[in-house]
Design an enzyme around this catalytic site. Structure first.
Site, PDB file in Angstrom:
ATOM      1  NE  ARG A   1     -13.897 -42.044  -5.361  1.00  0.00           N
ATOM      2  CZ  ARG A   1     -15.233 -42.209  -6.035  1.00  0.00           C
ATOM      3  NH1 ARG A   1     -15.603 -42.335  -7.047  1.00  0.00           N
ATOM      4  NH2 ARG A   1     -16.315 -41.989  -5.021  1.00  0.00           N
TER       5      ARG A   1
ATOM      6  CG  HIS B   1     -16.441 -38.402 -10.683  1.00  0.00           C
ATOM      7  ND1 HIS B   1     -15.464 -38.274  -9.773  1.00  0.00           N
ATOM      8  CD2 HIS B   1     -17.461 -39.179 -10.644  1.00  0.00           C
ATOM      9  CE1 HIS B   1     -15.861 -39.321  -8.966  1.00  0.00           C
ATOM     10  NE2 HIS B   1     -17.124 -40.024  -9.390  1.00  0.00           N
TER      11      HIS B   1
ATOM     12  CD  GLU C   1     -12.222 -37.130 -10.293  1.00  0.00           C
ATOM     13  OE1 GLU C   1     -11.986 -38.026 -11.050  1.00  0.00           O
ATOM     14  OE2 GLU C   1     -13.563 -36.957  -9.666  1.00  0.00           O
TER      15      GLU C   1
HETATM   16  C1  8YV Z   1     -20.688 -39.310  -6.897  1.00  0.00           C
HETATM   17  C2  8YV Z   1     -19.089 -41.548  -7.371  1.00  0.00           C
HETATM   18  O1  8YV Z   1     -21.593 -38.655  -7.966  1.00  0.00           O
HETATM   19  O2  8YV Z   1     -20.799 -42.520  -5.725  1.00  0.00           O
HETATM   20  C3  8YV Z   1     -19.579 -42.489  -6.182  1.00  0.00           C
HETATM   21  O3  8YV Z   1     -18.799 -43.180  -5.543  1.00  0.00           O
HETATM   22  O4  8YV Z   1     -18.143 -41.558  -7.629  1.00  0.00           O
HETATM   23  C4  8YV Z   1     -20.235 -40.655  -7.856  1.00  0.00           C
HETATM   24  O5  8YV Z   1     -21.644 -41.461  -8.103  1.00  0.00           O
HETATM   25  C5  8YV Z   1     -19.439 -38.528  -6.695  1.00  0.00           C
HETATM   26  O6  8YV Z   1     -18.644 -39.253  -5.935  1.00  0.00           O
HETATM   27  C6  8YV Z   1     -20.133 -37.279  -6.007  1.00  0.00           C
HETATM   28  O7  8YV Z   1     -20.548 -37.395  -4.630  1.00  0.00           O
END
Ligand code: 8YV
Length: 327
Positions: free
Chosen positions: A240, A287, A269
């Protein structure tokens, strides 16, 4: 009986919407408008459920304005967009989307590691600029991947997937650091050895970050930690934004205090720290670690199944605050 009302906050697969429409009165957002916090609050005022992605913040202020809300189903394994404590206090269930994205995300972590260590994007940009006129012995020489030491910070399911790829696919010596140690069986399964954070940073050739974001994990890697890493090491963040101090990383990259970084997530972001855009030794992606259509569909359908499971049958699949179910 009238159907429960839900909001699907972002554009999503038509087939997932169709499944939801069989059970709910759905307010969809196929135009993919990004709602401000006030717009989200207004749209959720009469809804029992919401389908969110990582972009929608669910906090005490929103919950206070949405008394009908019973469940927030995140299409992500991470859920730092949810104030789970506030949700529990209000009796609102939160669910996430684990497991279905594990191997796909581990694949991407490895792709980013390989691209970073072997300077794939940097050398491609050089070629596209028309600067490649002849071969030379040290042109875009990178860092060895096979047989090197892989250090993983955050040894959940995705971290374990990366460890297996490193140990069994590339003969890497895998070390890890985590809040709690894995069982001896899991350590053997991943061929990974537990070490302290400082030892990991000092000895890894490649450091991969897969920790969930929380106040406690904010800036897990900042200037002091970057200072411990080898000057030849690479840093990969698929966790993250906020786990790494991006400003400090840009300085370390520019001054070659570490060799390179691969980043899929950023502080604030979709904005990216401007200094990261100008240093050459960083691979930047928007991402996309879980982004294959197969996996994204599985994530969307798991979020939908949580909404159906809870609002229709009283049984969510992957609850984050099961205390709400017991109440
Ligand atoms: C998601 C992610 O695509 O699952 C997660 O925690 O970071 C990604 O796989 C993103 O958060 C959008 O929902």
């Amino acid at each position: 009986m009238s159907k429960p009302k839900i909001l699907v906050a972002r554009a999503i697969f038509p087939e997932t919407l169709e499944r939801l429409s069989a059970h709910f009165e759905v307010e969809a957002n196929q135009a993919d408008t990004l709602f401000t916090p006030d717009e989200l609050k207004a749209r959720l005022a009469d809804k029992q459920g919401v389908f969110t992605t990582g972009s929608e913040r669910i906090d005490a202020g929103l919950l206070a304005a949405c008394p009908a809300l019973k469940i927030c189903a995140n299409m992500a394994v991470g859920f730092n967009n949810f104030d789970v404590e506030a949700m529990t206090a209000r009796g609102v269930l939160g669910t996430n989307a684990p497991d279905v994205l594990t191997e796909t995300t581990a694949d991407f972590g490895f792709a980013l590691l390989m691209a970073t260590a072997r300077r794939v994007t940097e050398s491609e940009h050089y070629l596209r600029r028309g600067e490649w006129t002849r071969w030379s012995y040290d042109m875009f020489a990178g860092t060895e991947v096979h047989g090197s030491t892989l250090g993983i910070i955050g040894m959940g399911r995705i971290g374990q997937g990366i460890a297996r790829r490193g140990a069994f696919g590339f003969g890497m010596d895998v070390i890890y650091h985590n809040r709690s140690r894995l069982s001896p069986e899991l350590e053997a399964d991943c061929k990974a050895r537990y070490v302290g954070k400082e030892e990991l940073l000092r000895s890894a050739d490649h450091v991969v970050l897969v920790v969930p974001y929380s106040a406690a994990s904010h800036h897990t890697i900042g200037a002091p930690e970057l200072g411990l890493m080898k000057p030849t090491a690479t840093l990969i963040n698929i966790a993250r934004g906020g786990i790494v101090d991006d400003a400090a990383l840009a300085v370390a990259l520019r001054e070659r205090r570490i060799a390179a970084a691969g980043l899929d997530v950023f502080e604030g972001e979709p904005k990216v720290h401007p200094d990261l855009l100008t240093v050459p030794n960083v691979v930047l992606t928007p991402h996309i670690a879980s982004a294959t259509l197969k996996t994204r569909l599985a994530m969307a359908n798991l979020a939908a199944d949580n909404l159906i499971g809870y609002l229709v049958h009283g049984k969510p699949l992957t609850p984050l605050n099961p205390a709400v179910l017991a109440a």
